[in-house]
Design a protein around this motif. Structure first.
Motif, mmCIF file in Angstrom:
data_model
loop_
_atom_site.group_PDB
_atom_site.id
_atom_site.type_symbol
_atom_site.label_atom_id
_atom_site.label_comp_id
_atom_site.label_asym_id
_atom_site.label_seq_id
_atom_site.Cartn_x
_atom_site.Cartn_y
_atom_site.Cartn_z
ATOM 1 N N SER A 70 0.815 -1.212 0.000
ATOM 2 C CA SER A 70 0.000 0.000 0.000
ATOM 3 C C SER A 70 0.850 1.263 0.000
ATOM 4 C CB SER A 70 -0.938 0.011 1.209
ATOM 5 O OG SER A 70 -0.179 0.053 2.393
ATOM 6 N N THR A 71 2.172 1.133 0.042
ATOM 7 C CA THR A 71 3.024 2.316 0.092
ATOM 8 C C THR A 71 3.414 2.808 -1.293
ATOM 9 O OG1 THR A 71 5.025 0.971 0.260
ATOM 10 C CG2 THR A 71 3.991 1.661 2.326
ATOM 11 N N VAL A 72 3.213 2.010 -2.332
ATOM 12 C CA VAL A 72 3.552 2.410 -3.698
ATOM 13 C C VAL A 72 2.334 3.064 -4.334
ATOM 14 C CG1 VAL A 72 4.227 1.560 -5.966
ATOM 15 C CG2 VAL A 72 5.184 0.523 -3.919
ATOM 16 N N PRO A 73 2.474 4.214 -4.984
ATOM 17 C CA PRO A 73 1.321 4.872 -5.604
ATOM 18 C C PRO A 73 0.784 4.058 -6.777
ATOM 19 C CG PRO A 73 3.338 6.127 -5.992
ATOM 20 C CD PRO A 73 3.701 4.957 -5.143
ATOM 21 N N SER A 74 -0.259 3.308 -6.525
ATOM 22 C CA SER A 74 -0.794 2.401 -7.537
ATOM 23 C C SER A 74 -1.471 3.125 -8.689
ATOM 24 C CB SER A 74 -1.771 1.427 -6.899
ATOM 25 O OG SER A 74 -2.827 2.132 -6.294
ATOM 26 N N ARG A 75 -1.742 4.406 -8.555
ATOM 27 C CA ARG A 75 -2.375 5.121 -9.656
ATOM 28 C C ARG A 75 -1.496 5.090 -10.901
ATOM 29 N NH1 ARG A 75 -1.126 9.038 -5.924
ATOM 30 N NH2 ARG A 75 0.553 10.416 -6.533
ATOM 31 N N LEU A 76 -0.168 4.916 -10.717
ATOM 32 C CA LEU A 76 0.726 4.826 -11.866
ATOM 33 C C LEU A 76 0.380 3.617 -12.716
ATOM 34 C CD1 LEU A 76 4.114 5.626 -10.119
ATOM 35 C CD2 LEU A 76 2.680 7.163 -11.478
ATOM 36 N N MET A 77 0.140 2.501 -12.060
ATOM 37 C CA MET A 77 -0.188 1.285 -12.800
ATOM 38 C C MET A 77 -1.620 1.313 -13.309
ATOM 39 S SD MET A 77 1.047 -1.384 -13.895
ATOM 40 C CE MET A 77 0.115 -2.410 -14.979
ATOM 41 N N ASP A 78 -2.554 1.779 -12.479
ATOM 42 C CA ASP A 78 -3.953 1.768 -12.865
ATOM 43 C C ASP A 78 -4.228 2.698 -14.039
ATOM 44 O OD1 ASP A 78 -4.852 -0.159 -11.063
ATOM 45 O OD2 ASP A 78 -4.920 1.320 -9.453
ATOM 46 N N ALA B 80 -8.886 3.364 -10.496
ATOM 47 C CA ALA B 80 -7.701 4.164 -10.165
ATOM 48 C C ALA B 80 -8.067 5.338 -9.276
ATOM 49 C CB ALA B 80 -7.029 4.657 -11.441
ATOM 50 N N SER B 81 -9.176 5.990 -9.573
ATOM 51 C CA SER B 81 -9.624 7.123 -8.779
ATOM 52 C C SER B 81 -9.977 6.683 -7.358
ATOM 53 C CB SER B 81 -10.838 7.777 -9.448
ATOM 54 O OG SER B 81 -11.312 8.844 -8.667
ATOM 55 N N ILE B 82 -10.686 5.569 -7.232
ATOM 56 C CA ILE B 82 -11.051 5.039 -5.912
ATOM 57 C C ILE B 82 -9.789 4.732 -5.115
ATOM 58 C CG2 ILE B 82 -12.055 3.049 -4.722
ATOM 59 C CD1 ILE B 82 -14.208 3.017 -6.966
ATOM 60 N N ARG B 83 -8.869 4.032 -5.724
ATOM 61 C CA ARG B 83 -7.630 3.634 -5.051
ATOM 62 C C ARG B 83 -6.837 4.867 -4.596
ATOM 63 N NH1 ARG B 83 -5.507 -1.130 -5.009
ATOM 64 N NH2 ARG B 83 -6.731 -1.851 -6.786
ATOM 65 N N THR B 84 -6.696 5.838 -5.464
ATOM 66 C CA THR B 84 -5.929 7.042 -5.158
ATOM 67 C C THR B 84 -6.569 7.837 -4.023
ATOM 68 O OG1 THR B 84 -5.105 7.199 -7.417
ATOM 69 C CG2 THR B 84 -5.042 9.217 -6.109
ATOM 70 N N LYS B 85 -7.871 8.050 -4.101
ATOM 71 C CA LYS B 85 -8.558 8.836 -3.078
ATOM 72 C C LYS B 85 -8.520 8.164 -1.711
ATOM 73 C CE LYS B 85 -11.619 11.550 -5.991
ATOM 74 N NZ LYS B 85 -13.023 11.891 -6.289
ATOM 75 N N LEU B 86 -8.724 6.834 -1.678
ATOM 76 C CA LEU B 86 -8.680 6.131 -0.395
ATOM 77 C C LEU B 86 -7.273 6.144 0.193
ATOM 78 C CD1 LEU B 86 -11.037 3.085 -1.105
ATOM 79 C CD2 LEU B 86 -11.547 5.149 0.228
ATOM 80 N N ALA B 87 -6.272 5.991 -0.653
ATOM 81 C CA ALA B 87 -4.885 6.019 -0.182
ATOM 82 C C ALA B 87 -4.533 7.392 0.388
ATOM 83 C CB ALA B 87 -3.931 5.643 -1.308
ATOM 84 N N GLN B 88 -4.962 8.444 -0.288
ATOM 85 C CA GLN B 88 -4.661 9.803 0.176
ATOM 86 C C GLN B 88 -5.426 10.146 1.451
ATOM 87 O OE1 GLN B 88 -5.555 12.189 -3.270
ATOM 88 N NE2 GLN B 88 -3.524 11.877 -4.160
ATOM 89 N N ALA B 89 -6.673 9.731 1.532
ATOM 90 C CA ALA B 89 -7.507 10.105 2.677
ATOM 91 C C ALA B 89 -7.181 9.338 3.949
ATOM 92 C CB ALA B 89 -8.987 9.906 2.325
ATOM 93 N N PHE B 90 -6.781 8.067 3.807
ATOM 94 C CA PHE B 90 -6.648 7.224 4.987
ATOM 95 C C PHE B 90 -5.231 6.724 5.263
ATOM 96 C CE2 PHE B 90 -11.050 6.871 3.549
ATOM 97 C CZ PHE B 90 -11.688 7.356 4.683
ATOM 98 N N GLY B 91 -4.290 6.907 4.337
ATOM 99 C CA GLY B 91 -2.936 6.394 4.549
ATOM 100 C C GLY B 91 -2.983 4.963 5.060
ATOM 101 N N PRO B 92 -3.664 4.089 4.336
ATOM 102 C CA PRO B 92 -3.952 2.750 4.854
ATOM 103 C C PRO B 92 -2.726 1.852 5.028
ATOM 104 C CG PRO B 92 -4.544 2.873 2.541
ATOM 105 C CD PRO B 92 -4.140 4.260 2.965
ATOM 106 N N ASP B 93 -2.818 0.975 6.036
ATOM 107 C CA ASP B 93 -1.825 -0.080 6.211
ATOM 108 C C ASP B 93 -2.041 -1.141 5.139
ATOM 109 O OD1 ASP B 93 -1.200 1.350 8.452
ATOM 110 O OD2 ASP B 93 -1.768 -0.204 9.886
ATOM 111 N N HIS B 94 -3.289 -1.293 4.730
ATOM 112 C CA HIS B 94 -3.647 -2.268 3.702
ATOM 113 C C HIS B 94 -4.849 -1.710 2.942
ATOM 114 C CE1 HIS B 94 -3.751 -6.294 1.928
ATOM 115 N NE2 HIS B 94 -5.062 -6.173 1.954
ATOM 116 N N LEU B 95 -4.830 -1.852 1.627
ATOM 117 C CA LEU B 95 -5.921 -1.347 0.795
ATOM 118 C C LEU B 95 -6.176 -2.331 -0.335
ATOM 119 C CD1 LEU B 95 -7.880 0.921 -0.154
ATOM 120 C CD2 LEU B 95 -5.948 1.919 -1.368
ATOM 121 N N GLU B 96 -7.419 -2.720 -0.495
ATOM 122 C CA GLU B 96 -7.823 -3.546 -1.628
ATOM 123 C C GLU B 96 -9.023 -2.889 -2.289
ATOM 124 O OE1 GLU B 96 -8.117 -7.832 -1.154
ATOM 125 O OE2 GLU B 96 -6.846 -7.711 0.648
#
Length: 156
Positions: free
Chosen positions: A28-36, A45-61
């Motif tokens: 979850s530490t790598v910006p997956s929006r690059l791949m998406d 990609a938008s969902i993944r990016t927004k959740l990562a930015q808002a919550f700084g998750p330990d794990h995100l699926e």
């Protein structure tokens, strides 16, 4: 199509992207929006990016479950998300879901018809590291006119 054993000029690029995708989905530490962005799935990609930015998750699926529903192939209308974040400490399940819904308000008002949310604290995740499964589709979305409209408009 498998590109690993083919002589297509872009075979090595597709193989590399496949390896990068596997790495990204496990970290979850790598910006997956690059791949998406390269994969042609803008809503995911938008969902993944927004959740990562808002919550700084330990794990995100972020799982696109649209293929399990009565929508055209390639749709991005039904998602399941798992967000593990310390931001959820001390919050009720309802408060957690509201935060996720607020974060994804644009997607929910435009292209996403259904969003299943699992919002866990790191402690909850460590005691039960599983993602719930969605029930089979009963076809309700084919009678919902908003799905067709959302699929036409997509992301603005």
């Amino acid at each position: 199509m498998l590109y690993g054993s083919c002589s297509h000029p872009l075979a090595s690029v597709f193989l590399m992207l496949s390896c990068v995708r596997r790495f990204i989905s496990s970290s979850s530490t790598v910006p997956s929006r690059l791949m998406d962005a390269a994969s042609g799935r803008p809503v995911e990609a938008s969902i993944r990016t927004k959740l990562a930015q808002a919550f700084g998750p330990d794990h995100l699926e972020v799982l696109n479950e649209s293929h399990m529903h009565a929508v055209p192939p390639g749709s991005e209308s039904h998602f399941r998300v798992l967000v593990v974040s310390s931001r959820f400490e001390g919050l009720s399940l309802l408060q957690r879901h509201r935060l996720v819904n607020e974060t994804l308000s644009h997607e929910l008002s435009t292209s996403v018809h259904a969003l299943a949310i699992q919002a866990k604290t790191p402690q909850q995740w460590s005691s039960d590291p599983s993602l719930a499964k969605s029930p089979p589709c009963l076809g309700g979305s084919k009678h919902d006119s908003t799905v067709a409209q959302k699929l036409k408009t997509g992301l603005d």
